[in-house]
Design an enzyme around this catalytic site. Sequence first.
Site, short mmCIF file in Angstrom:
data_model
loop_
_atom_site.label_atom_id
_atom_site.label_comp_id
_atom_site.label_asym_id
_atom_site.label_seq_id
_atom_site.Cartn_x
_atom_site.Cartn_y
_atom_site.Cartn_z
N GLN A 1 0.88 -1.07 -0.15
CA GLN A 1 0.06 -0.12 -0.13
C GLN A 1 1.02 1.18 0.10
OE1 GLN A 1 -3.31 -0.33 -0.23
NE2 GLN A 1 -3.84 2.03 -0.07
N LYS B 1 -1.45 -7.83 -15.47
CA LYS B 1 -2.49 -8.17 -14.47
C LYS B 1 -3.22 -6.94 -14.09
CE LYS B 1 -1.14 -8.52 -10.08
NZ LYS B 1 -0.44 -9.16 -8.70
C1 R5P Z 1 2.02 -7.48 -6.52
O1 R5P Z 1 2.32 -7.05 -7.35
C2 R5P Z 1 2.93 -8.62 -6.14
O2 R5P Z 1 4.14 -8.71 -6.66
C3 R5P Z 1 2.39 -10.03 -5.83
O3 R5P Z 1 1.98 -10.49 -7.28
C4 R5P Z 1 1.27 -9.92 -5.36
O4 R5P Z 1 1.14 -9.16 -4.09
C5 R5P Z 1 0.36 -11.16 -4.95
O5 R5P Z 1 -0.64 -10.98 -4.15
P1 R5P Z 1 -1.92 -11.98 -4.11
O6 R5P Z 1 -1.06 -13.47 -3.84
O7 R5P Z 1 -2.77 -11.59 -3.18
O8 R5P Z 1 -2.55 -12.04 -5.71
#
Ligand code: R5P
Length: 290
Positions: free
Chosen positions: A96, A192
Amino acid sequence: MSGRVFLAMPGNERMSTTLAERSGAESETIEMRRFPDREAYVRIAGDVKAKSVDLVCTLANPDPQLLSLIFAAETLRELGATSVNLIAPYLAYMRQDARFKSGEAVSSLHFAKMLSQHFDSLTTVDPHLHRRRDLTEIFSIPTRIVHAAPLLADWIAAHVASPLIVGPDTESEQWAAEIAATANAPHVVMQKVRRGDREVRIRAPDLGQWRAFTPVLVDDLVSSGGTMIEAVGEISRQGFTKPYCVVVHPLFAEASYATLQTLTARVASADTVMHPSNEITVAGLLAVAT
Ligand code: R5P
């Protein structure tokens, strides 16, 4: 007697002992328990007077950990430690890092400010830096960062034949590119869009040209597992066999680890957080860095 001592917060004994052994220093544990009303009791039993103390505490569960950690740091100073340094193999609250909606707390900033008030330095492994380029932007104490990418690359080279390194989002490009270069493998990165705490939408490029390779998803961390599970789905939809999943910080909330075990050929992680998937140790790198 050594002028340096490693102290483990509960659950960090193995890492603390290993670091102390590698550094030729003493290792001790902190006595910690909860009073019946859940308030924290902290006691430093050993002698820390005139010693430099490295407090080892991975911050995978930061809310219940933080007060005890601060009590320990302040007590160490009162008992005469010359410096109190935090070794947090996983550093929480770094994601965050902006106010995405009006009124939101930028918790990475507040967390860094709090730790800076109580410690003389911080050493951590691959903190999630996205919109910030460096920890110095938010910490006012000296910080050291250990990069686990070479260790992940070595693990992949030793366990996967013809790997194709896949980053599930553009933020993972930094790890994917470095791991691929070290493991002498090609890499691709997916796109993503995050829709909620657990929900993401991932689009993969056409992977047709890599059909002879074994996909290996790499990321800095798995939290809810939403990112990895969706990325595995994209790889399966393109007709590949089960991919490998290799991460630095294995947070694996809720049932995400069990789900990924069924969807992947193997899940492996670094031991920045103790987890059954740990196959890669960062102790050597941390010992050198500190
Ligand atoms: C964010 O961009 C990080 O690199 C991870 O891809 C992310 O925090 C993974 O979070 P979650 O397992 O909740 O999708």
